[in-house]
Design an enzyme around this catalytic site. Structure first.
Site: not given
Length: 432
Positions: A75, A387
């Site tokens: 995934c 991030c």
């Protein structure tokens, strides 16, 4: 491209890759870990580097473990389930340090404070799924091959409960391209955000039926470009308990369907605490919070008694920030709507009075376009939350050239089982 070789992985790279070397070339290999010896197939070869896929693990690293999810490697949501969790922070710290040296040009790097997560699984409060033929799932990494997802081990249990409901009530879902599930542990509820090609009144009728059938879902938002339609209450409410200066305070937050909030509740608390600690704010000082969102940092900073201005482009996030300020009784800050670049350049940051502290948490692309504007304000301190260590390192390099130096670093493991990280950097202006 048919080359097969056996190599030893000696480090990790941002992006989830193990790194091996051969003939002065770097080879990036997904789903490996430092210490592995692997047989690989070279899939892509460039002048200075290659990519390869694992054919077999010849000798596993002592840090290698069995992944717990049957979708791991397919995934694309997780990249590090095969690595012993207590090693994640150490490896991410090495990646950050390498980025700061190579991209940021830092010769001396302060010690990196690693803030590990206590919840390696079941932590994620937001997941975004693809919708295809009535099924929900993800695209396989670097492809459009659909992988159906019947449950996700890093998602909060409320999200997995909602997925079960959606499987049972497939006929109630309109023709969505993507679907986001958001969870509030405090409310014990979830909301759905559907990204649609079209929507109609008939969709709202069917979705009201879905709300009635689910004890967990409390609201649904249908989004199509700039149009939005709500069924029930699709706002998330949550609390953050923050310890600062030997005191603890609980903040109440609201996030609307089009507003951002951090996926890991406990790590968000630790992130805020690090920002407060790094800020070193005094009551008479003034701060700017760029990309303020719903006030995640603005409100805790203002609670210290300092005066601040939050800047946010998203109108829904701005409404949430204003609501959150009133809800928490904080009056020592105000919010300005607009692009950060434009606000800084037209003087709406407070008639260009400057700031003692600038806090910025930009999108993944970083703050390249505002480095000159920040330097013009000459804040004595900058707290940069990122991030993306690559764009952080690039922007740090720019700030070094403007007289700043990196004083402190913290790495918050906000995204367990993935290569992603949240970094807090404190930079200070050299005293002439």
């Amino acid at each position: 491209m048919d080359k097969e070789i056996t190599l030893s992985v000696d480090s990790m790279a941002y992006g989830g890759y193990g790194v091996a070397r051969m003939d002065h070339k770097v080879i990036f290999i997904p789903y490996t870990v430092k210490g592995d010896q692997v047989r690989i197939h070279v899939t892509q070869e460039k002048r200075a580097f290659c990519f390869g896929n694992v054919l077999s693990v010849v000798e596993p690293s002592p840090w290698r473990i069995a992944a717990s999810c049957p979708h791991f490697g397919l995934c694309g949501g997780c990249q590090w389930q095969h690595i012993e969790f207590r090693r994640h922070g150490e490896l991410k710290g090495e990646i950050l340090e390498e980025m700061l040296r190579r991209v940021g040009g830092l010769d001396e790097i302060p010690p990196i404070a690693i803030v590990p997560s206590e919840s390696p699984y079941g932590y994620r409060l937001r997941v975004r799924l693809k919708a295809e033929g009535g099924r929900l799932g993800y695209y396989q990494e670097k492809s459009h091959e659909f992988v159906e997802c019947n449950g996700c081990p890093i998602a909060h249990p409320l999200i997995n409960e909602t997925l079960e409901t959606l499987r049972e009530e497939r006929g109630s879902l309109p023709d969505a391209t993507e679907l986001e599930i958001r969870a509030s542990p405090e409310e014990k509820k979830t909301v759905l955000v559907l990204y649609l090609r079209t929507f109609s009144e008939d969709d709202t009728r069917r979705l009201k039926g879905l709300l009635s059938a689910s004890p967990v879902v409390k609201g649904i938002a249908l989004l199509k470009k700039r149009r939005a339609l709500w069924v029930g209450d699709p706002r998330i409410h949550f609390f953050v308990r923050v310890a600062c200066r030997e005191e603890e305070r609980t903040f109440s937050f609201r996030a609307s369907p089009q507003s951002f909030f951090q996926v890991h509740r406990d790590q968000n608390q630790r992130l805020i605490e690090n920002v407060l600690e790094f800020s070193e704010l005094e009551k008479e000082e003034r701060f700017l919070d760029l990309y303020a969102g719903i006030g995640n940092f603005t409100l805790p900073l203002a609670s210290l008694g300092s005066y601040g201005i939050g800047m946010e482009e998203n109108p829904e996030a701005l409404k949430d920030a204003l609501f959150n300020g009133r809800k928490n009784g904080i009056t020592t800050c105000h919010f300005v709507r607009g692009r950060v670049e434009r606000i800084l350049r037209d003087g709406r940051d407070g008639k260009n009075r400057g700031a003692d502290l600038v806090v910025l948490d930009p999108p993944r692309r970083g703050g390249k376009t505002i480095m000159e504007d920040i330097a013009r304000l000459r804040p004595s301190r900058i707290v940069y939350i990122s991030c993306n260590p690559g764009t952080l390192a690039r922007d740090v390099r720019s700030l070094l050239q403007k007289g700043y130096s990196v004083q402190r670093l913290a790495l918050i493991d906000m995204f367990p089982q993935t290569y992603h990280m949240e970094v807090v950097a404190l930079l200070s202006l050299a005293v002439p």
